[in-house]
Every structure is written in C-alpha cells, then in structure tokens.
Write an enzyme that holds these catalytic residues in place. Structure first.
Site, PDB file in Angstrom:
ATOM      1  N   VAL A 104      -2.359  -7.906  -4.102  1.00  0.00           N
ATOM      2  CA  VAL A 104      -2.031  -8.914  -3.101  1.00  0.00           C
ATOM      3  C   VAL A 104      -3.219  -9.850  -2.894  1.00  0.00           C
ATOM      4  O   VAL A 104      -4.368  -9.397  -2.808  1.00  0.00           O
ATOM      5  CB  VAL A 104      -1.650  -8.235  -1.771  1.00  0.00           C
ATOM      6  CG1 VAL A 104      -1.512  -9.255  -0.654  1.00  0.00           C
ATOM      7  CG2 VAL A 104      -0.364  -7.442  -1.940  1.00  0.00           C
ATOM      8  N   ASP A 157      -5.563   2.852   8.151  1.00  0.00           N
ATOM      9  CA  ASP A 157      -6.972   2.458   8.213  1.00  0.00           C
ATOM     10  C   ASP A 157      -7.156   0.956   8.402  1.00  0.00           C
ATOM     11  O   ASP A 157      -8.246   0.499   8.741  1.00  0.00           O
ATOM     12  CB  ASP A 157      -7.703   2.844   6.913  1.00  0.00           C
ATOM     13  CG  ASP A 157      -7.790   4.345   6.729  1.00  0.00           C
ATOM     14  OD1 ASP A 157      -7.222   5.067   7.569  1.00  0.00           O
ATOM     15  OD2 ASP A 157      -8.414   4.782   5.749  1.00  0.00           O
ATOM     16  N   GLY A 186       0.811  -1.211   0.000  1.00  0.00           N
ATOM     17  CA  GLY A 186       0.000   0.000   0.000  1.00  0.00           C
ATOM     18  C   GLY A 186       0.846   1.263   0.000  1.00  0.00           C
ATOM     19  O   GLY A 186       1.689   1.441   0.862  1.00  0.00           O
ATOM     20  N   GLY A 217      -0.366   4.400   0.282  1.00  0.00           N
ATOM     21  CA  GLY A 217      -1.145   5.520   0.803  1.00  0.00           C
ATOM     22  C   GLY A 217      -0.274   6.332   1.750  1.00  0.00           C
ATOM     23  O   GLY A 217       0.955   6.244   1.711  1.00  0.00           O
ATOM     24  N   PHE A 218      -0.907   7.091   2.615  1.00  0.00           N
ATOM     25  CA  PHE A 218      -0.144   7.942   3.533  1.00  0.00           C
ATOM     26  C   PHE A 218       0.775   7.120   4.429  1.00  0.00           C
ATOM     27  O   PHE A 218       1.927   7.467   4.643  1.00  0.00           O
ATOM     28  CB  PHE A 218      -1.087   8.792   4.372  1.00  0.00           C
ATOM     29  CG  PHE A 218      -1.772   9.863   3.587  1.00  0.00           C
ATOM     30  CD1 PHE A 218      -1.065  10.966   3.145  1.00  0.00           C
ATOM     31  CD2 PHE A 218      -3.118   9.765   3.266  1.00  0.00           C
ATOM     32  CE1 PHE A 218      -1.680  11.961   2.408  1.00  0.00           C
ATOM     33  CE2 PHE A 218      -3.745  10.750   2.531  1.00  0.00           C
ATOM     34  CZ  PHE A 218      -3.032  11.850   2.098  1.00  0.00           C
ATOM     35  N   GLY A 219       0.252   5.995   4.964  1.00  0.00           N
ATOM     36  CA  GLY A 219       1.044   5.192   5.882  1.00  0.00           C
ATOM     37  C   GLY A 219       2.218   4.510   5.195  1.00  0.00           C
ATOM     38  O   GLY A 219       3.367   4.618   5.640  1.00  0.00           O
ATOM     39  N   ALA A 235      -5.192  10.689   7.683  1.00  0.00           N
ATOM     40  CA  ALA A 235      -3.816  10.681   7.198  1.00  0.00           C
ATOM     41  C   ALA A 235      -2.763  10.862   8.298  1.00  0.00           C
ATOM     42  O   ALA A 235      -1.772  10.121   8.307  1.00  0.00           O
ATOM     43  CB  ALA A 235      -3.651  11.748   6.113  1.00  0.00           C
ATOM     44  N   GLU A 289     -18.183  17.592   3.617  1.00  0.00           N
ATOM     45  CA  GLU A 289     -17.470  18.248   2.524  1.00  0.00           C
ATOM     46  C   GLU A 289     -18.180  18.028   1.198  1.00  0.00           C
ATOM     47  O   GLU A 289     -18.344  18.959   0.402  1.00  0.00           O
ATOM     48  CB  GLU A 289     -16.022  17.737   2.475  1.00  0.00           C
ATOM     49  CG  GLU A 289     -15.180  18.337   3.596  1.00  0.00           C
ATOM     50  CD  GLU A 289     -13.834  17.661   3.823  1.00  0.00           C
ATOM     51  OE1 GLU A 289     -13.033  18.218   4.584  1.00  0.00           O
ATOM     52  OE2 GLU A 289     -13.597  16.582   3.260  1.00  0.00           O
TER      53      GLU A 289
END
Lengths: 419, 419
Positions: B78, B299, B10, B12-14, B315, B170
C-alpha cells in the site's frame, strides 16, 4: 608416535562418512566446510516446493560430530592446497596442515558455459537455491492472480524444468502437484489447474541412469500429473520470461535448472587433471595421480564403473568412498574401491516412485513407500527423521504444503513490478 | 442492495480476526498484505534462536482464508489511501475501491531517529529479521572458535539485547541458553560457557507493563540463566563491534534491537493525526477522526486504556479490535471498544515464565507450561501446532536446537573476513 593429522574438505555425504569412520581412532580430524550444516540434498526439491522446511533436511555439522572427540570442525572457504608443504589454504587466512587429505567438496550446477542463464534459471544445490526457487514458484502464482492480460498470465502459470535426471523429474512432479492441486482452492481469479509444467531433456529419455522400462514408467507417471515431457529437445536460450527450445519460444516466468553439474574446483586446488565435468581423475584406491596422501571422493571424483562409464554423483557412492578411504588410511594399505549398488531411486509426485535394484525393479505406490522409508531412515539425526515423517504424513493426507512462505523482502516489494 | 466492499490492510492478528468475523456475511472482503503469510510474531524470537523453523510459526494467508468464499487475498504494498474517491493505492499500480476500510498494518522497529544503528542491531519483526539474527548469533560462535586474539574472541562471545520488554527478555533468555548450554559440547577451542549476554533497559525495571513483583521475579530468573541485566541504562551508540552505554564501551559483535516500535505509515496514507510513535488517533469506536468509513486497529492505533495510558501492542488487543470493528460494520451501529484483558505473559528461557492475570500472578515452571499451552493453542493451523509442539518437546528433553542453520551465502563467504 605422533597422531596422523587428517583434513577433510566438505561435510557432505562423503566427508561425513569418512569422518565417522575415524571415530575412536588415534588420529586428529579437521573437517572444513563453507557452511555450518550438512545438507540432505536428495530432499532439497521438497524445500523448493514448500513441502519441507530447510531445518528439516539439514543438521549443524558440530551437532553431528559432537560426540567424536578427535574431530575439530572449521567453518571456512578453501582457496587452495599446497601439496609440497602439505597445507590447505583458507580464504579467511590461515593454513591447515595435513598428513592425509580427503577432498569431498562436491559439485555445483553447470550452465555449459552460459552462466548468464543462472539468474533466470536457478539450480538446486543449497538451501538458498531451494528457497529462491520456492519464492519464484509461489510469487508467480501470486502475480498470475492479479494479472489481467491473458498472455502474461499464462506465462506466469508456466513452469519449465530443464534436465530429465532424478532431480528434474522430482522437481517437475512436485511443482505440478503444488501448482495444480495443493493451492487449487486458494486463488479466486486463476484456477491453478491451468498451470503448465514442462520437463525438457536433451537426451532421448528421462532418467538415463535407469533401465528403459523404468524410464518409460516414470514418464507415464509424470505425464499423469499433468507434466508435458519433451525429450530430445535442447534448450537454446533462457531469459527472464521465456525459454528457447527447438527453435520455438516458450513463454514462462519460472525456470528451474536441473541439467548439468560441474565439480568444485578441487582439480585446480590440487594442480591435477580433471575430466570435462571438472571431476578429478583418481587411481583405483581414490588417491590422486602421483600423490598417495591425497584422496578425492564423491561428486568431485571421476571413478570408472564396471560398464566403462563413471559412477553417478549420488549419496551412496560418496558414503562408500568415504568409508573406504578412512579404512585405507587407518590400515596403511592401498585397496581398490568397489561400489556396491544397493539400488537407485527416483520419486514422481506424491505417491509414485521408480526403484532399480538390479534384477528387482519397482514402480508405483509400493516403490514410493520404500523411497520414503529409505529417505527418512537415512536423514541425519532423530529430530529430522521425526519431523520429516510428520510433515510428510500431513502433506499426504491433506494435500497442503506447510512451508509455503515467501520471506524475501526483495521479491515481495519490487517497486514498479506488477505483483 | 449491492454488497458492501470491505478492504482490510494487513493480515496480522487484527486484520485476520476482522476477516474471519465477516465469514458468511453478505459483504466482499479484500485482504491486502505485503507478504504471503500470516506470522505468529510472539514466537519469532524462537526462530531467531534456532528453536523453530520459519514455517512453524507462519501460515500462507490464502490457506487460512481458503474456505471463506467472500474473501479475496491480494499480495501488494500500500502506498496511500484516497479518502475522497475511497480507494487504496498499491505500489504495483491499481486502486482498490472500498466502502469500509480497516487499517491493521502493524508496526516496525524504531531506532529513535538513529536509523544508522539498524545495520548493526537488527530488530525482530519479520522472518527475514529472525533469520538474520540467527545467522549473526551462530556465526559469532563460529568465528570465536577460530579467533586467536583473546579480546576479539570475548567480543565475539558477547551478545547484547537492547530493550527490556517481553521481546527483549525472551531474546536474552533464549540467546543465553543457546550460547551457554545448547551448543556447549559442539565447540573445541571455546567453551560457550564463557559467553556473556547483556540485557539493557533504559527504564528502571524489566517488563514495565507487568506488576513490580513479576518484574523482579523475571529479573531473578533471567540472571540465573547467566544474563547480565542493566536497567536504568541508555544506549548512546551502536556500532559493528560495540555498544556505547552509560559512557562505557561494551565490545560485542551480536547486538539485537528490542527497544522501540514505530507504527506503519498509516497516518500518512490517511492524512490524519498520529502520536509520537506514529500511531493513528482514533475515536472510541476505532474510526478515525471525521471519517466513519475508516477504522484503524492493532499496533497502528493509539487507543486509551482505563488507566490513562494506551493499550499495548499485543495480539489479544488487535484480535478483539478486529472482531469489534467487523461487528460494527455488520450491525451498522457505532459502539465504543472495550479491551478485555485475559492476562499478560512473558517467558524466560526454557522453563520459566511470568503471567499477570490481574489478581492471579504466576511465575516459574507452571507459568511456563501455561505459556506453552496458550501459544500452541493460538498458533494458526493444525500443522503448525503439531510441529511446534513436537519441536518444543524435543528441545526440552535434549537441549538441542534443531534449526541451527546459517543459510545465507553473504554471511558465510565474506572474503577477507575472519570467520
């Protein structure tokens, strides 16, 4: 006196120019398009090669004509025209009555009767075409990165552009830059310098619409970018992983079609005659034969030029025709259309172009700068001009490609496919 | 000594924060993602409401890590992890061996077991989700323009957002602005001021993660934009043209899902236990139970906070966890993770936001300005910061929506559908 009802089919360069020419006039204009946006097609190849985002080269039709109170915009697909009752029929149901009809519905690619090639060699006419090509190019590089078989890897790193007109030359140059330079530091297992880009043209030279000296300059420039140019070669077959050309099999996973175009089915809608490319035969004043209420312009019309050929399917022709037709309708007088040729441009890669302005012929970096300026200037809407200008400067100085996204799920998670 | 092989699932942010924390270290990092781009998810709602282009909020993973020589990027899906042999299995075939594994595969929406709702109420997790929502919103306005039946027209002009967390608030605010203001001059037959936007939340208030006073400020601000807020209402059914809520049928053609998320199937890959939302249970140091070679972050992990709940899926949490895990791997020492909360933000429409920074609570235009600055600052890559900044300024001063494109063929040429 009741106001004339003008119906315009197509919000491309021709349809939009006509629409704008009616601004302030005592007529009611209905502008019909299948899509909600006007597309700046000359830059579509930049979306296909990840230099620009779709929204950079497209603007919502409603936003463009918002301040023109006499225009109504309709999102709809035309299925036919009833010239007796004077209505345009829509796939969604409903008929739109007209007093004058302007058909500016453009053209699509033609595979010369080999429609089965379309799935393997997408063309470049709409935004979804461009993003499809972008996905293929980027995905081929990704697959090459993990491919262990040398032959298959080379096929993944081979890109073939079919058709040596302006679009083909621009695509081949941009792909060469993307695959050979922009992404060169991004991969570990492959060196994108091994990428091969072929540009195949059936005729004897590239850019047939340009003078010979500019043609050969363009060829030199594009070969310098690493593109292998094959003129005088006809494509005999296109499959998922190869192209048949001159009896030889050229293994390649990414194939782009820039060879033939076919006019929209306007001739069929109107029940009138067309040429081999499907373009409607028109009179001098751009009316169709035997009906002075219907005009056909742009890529949809076959209009003779002074040399005995037909005018090319480019934006300036369509725009001048759109304005010409609007002027005739407003004045009520028939006048023959004359094309004023301000010049013909094609770009090759990141900082080269050729320009044919009759006596003045330019090539090289200066021509490229002129090309950029012209394109930014003609982009519809301030935002687009501004963002495109910024993106180009950014690309130019950094060799990055900002829009290198593979967003389609279908392509990234194909099961059982080696990616 | 051989170099440790770190596999990160992944980008993403992590996953990206962890990758970057290994820069310069004597380890080999393999970063696996299903897509070729990192996505700045907090701004996805702006793509869905035509304020930004996909490329503005996404950057190719390869470009982000290009200068980090110890990283290899793999585009792959995966399917499982073999914790005995210590390999990650890919759908494309092949197994990637690891010494340490960091799972940061994120979350997707959850329809609480009602997966049939997904087709009518798309969520907002990927770029294709966002463009799908954009198409629906814009197409609904187009269809309303030509719809003659008043009831159907009203349903086309009704937009329902389900879920009152930051994303829902939003989205509702941005849709209200798009439908009621930005496009107000673009249509002739409808006045988009008649659009209705509903925000439905099952709990007692919006933004449950924020203090109560900011919740009610947010509610006031969003109601001022013309959004009808329904708290304490559970959605009982979702269909193509209506939502069932509180026993009533609410006719609406555009429905957006912002209610539940479900972690990626990481617990299944790892054969370990998870909570109700599918998040993997982890130890203090973010390793999974009984295996100190495998870490789960972002997440995908259920990590307790000091108040007895779990850390939210945002995030900053993922980024801090990514860095924390990398530090542990490099030092070889287990350390408990502590989340440093720098503040929590949500934006409401064009120039309002709420910010919770513990003792300091902000709302209104100043909060919005802070929100903008923070988001532009955290966007990956200079180009994106620059373009997003320019697009926002442009939107702010002109009320335009630059990216108002319907590009999907499927949506624009549905036969027999009134559009």
């Amino acid at each position: 006196m009741t106001r004339q009802r003008i119906v315009i089919i197509g919000a491309g360069f021709g349809g939009l120019a006509a629409t704008r020419a009616f601004a302030g006039a005592a007529v009611d204009v209905t502008l019909i398009d299948r899509r909600n946006h006007h597309l700046f097609q000359p830059l579509l190849y930049q979306v296909a090669t990840a230099g620009l985002s779709p929204a950079d080269i497209a603007a919502p039709i409603r936003a463009i004509v918002r301040d023109q109170a006499n225009v109504r915009v309709l999102l709809g697909t035309v299925t036919g025209v009833d010239r007796i009752r004077r209505t345009v029929k829509l796939a969604q149901g409903g008929e739109i009555p007209y007093d004058r009809l302007i058909v500016a519905s453009g053209a699509r690619h033609s595979y010369f009767g080999r429609d089965d090639w379309a799935q393997h060699a997408p063309g470049l006419k709409s935004i979804s075409d461009a993003t499809a090509v972008r996905h293929r190019v980027l995905l081929a590089l990704e697959r090459a990165e993990t491919e262990e078989d040398e032959t298959r890897r080379q096929a993944l790193l081979t890109f073939v552009v079919i058709g040596g007109g302006p679009t083909g030359v621009e695509m081949a140059g941009a792909i060469a830059e993307l695959a050979r330079r922009s992404v060169s530091k991004d991969f570990r297992s492959i060196t994108p310098h091994c990428s091969r880009v072929y540009l195949i043209e059936g005729g004897p030279r590239l850019l047939a619409g340009f003078p010979e000296d500019l043609s050969s300059k363009a060829r030199g420039a594009i070969e310098q970018l690493g593109v292998t140019v094959m003129t005088g070669h006809r494509v005999e077959g296109v499959a998922e992983d190869h192209v048949l050309v001159g009896g030889e099999c050229l293994p390649a996973h990414t194939i782009v079609w820039a060879a033939g175009v076919q006019a929209s089915p306007a001739a069929k809608w109107l029940g009138t005659s067309s040429d081999r490319a499907g373009r409607v035969e028109v009179n001098d004043d751009l009316t169709i034969l035997g009906d002075d209420r219907v005009f056909v312009i742009g890529d949809t019309a076959a209009v003779s030029n002074l040399q005995g050929g037909t005018l090319p399917g480019i934006a300036p022709v369509a725009k001048q025709q759109g304005r010409h037709v609007a002027r005739q309708i407003l004045s009520g007088r028939s006048e023959p259309f004359r094309y004023r040729n301000w010049g013909n441009l094609a770009t090759i890669g990141r900082h080269r172009a050729v320009i044919d302005m009759g006596r003045l012929r330019l090539s090289g970096p200066l021509a490229w700068l002129l090309w950029c300026t012209a394109h930014i200037f003609f982009l519809v809407g301030f935002r687009n001009r501004f963002i495109v200008g910024a993106s180009w400067l950014w690309n130019y100085f950094t060799f990055q490609r900002g829009a290198r996204l593979i967003t389609s799920d279908a392509l990234t998670i194909q099961q059982g496919d080696r990616i």
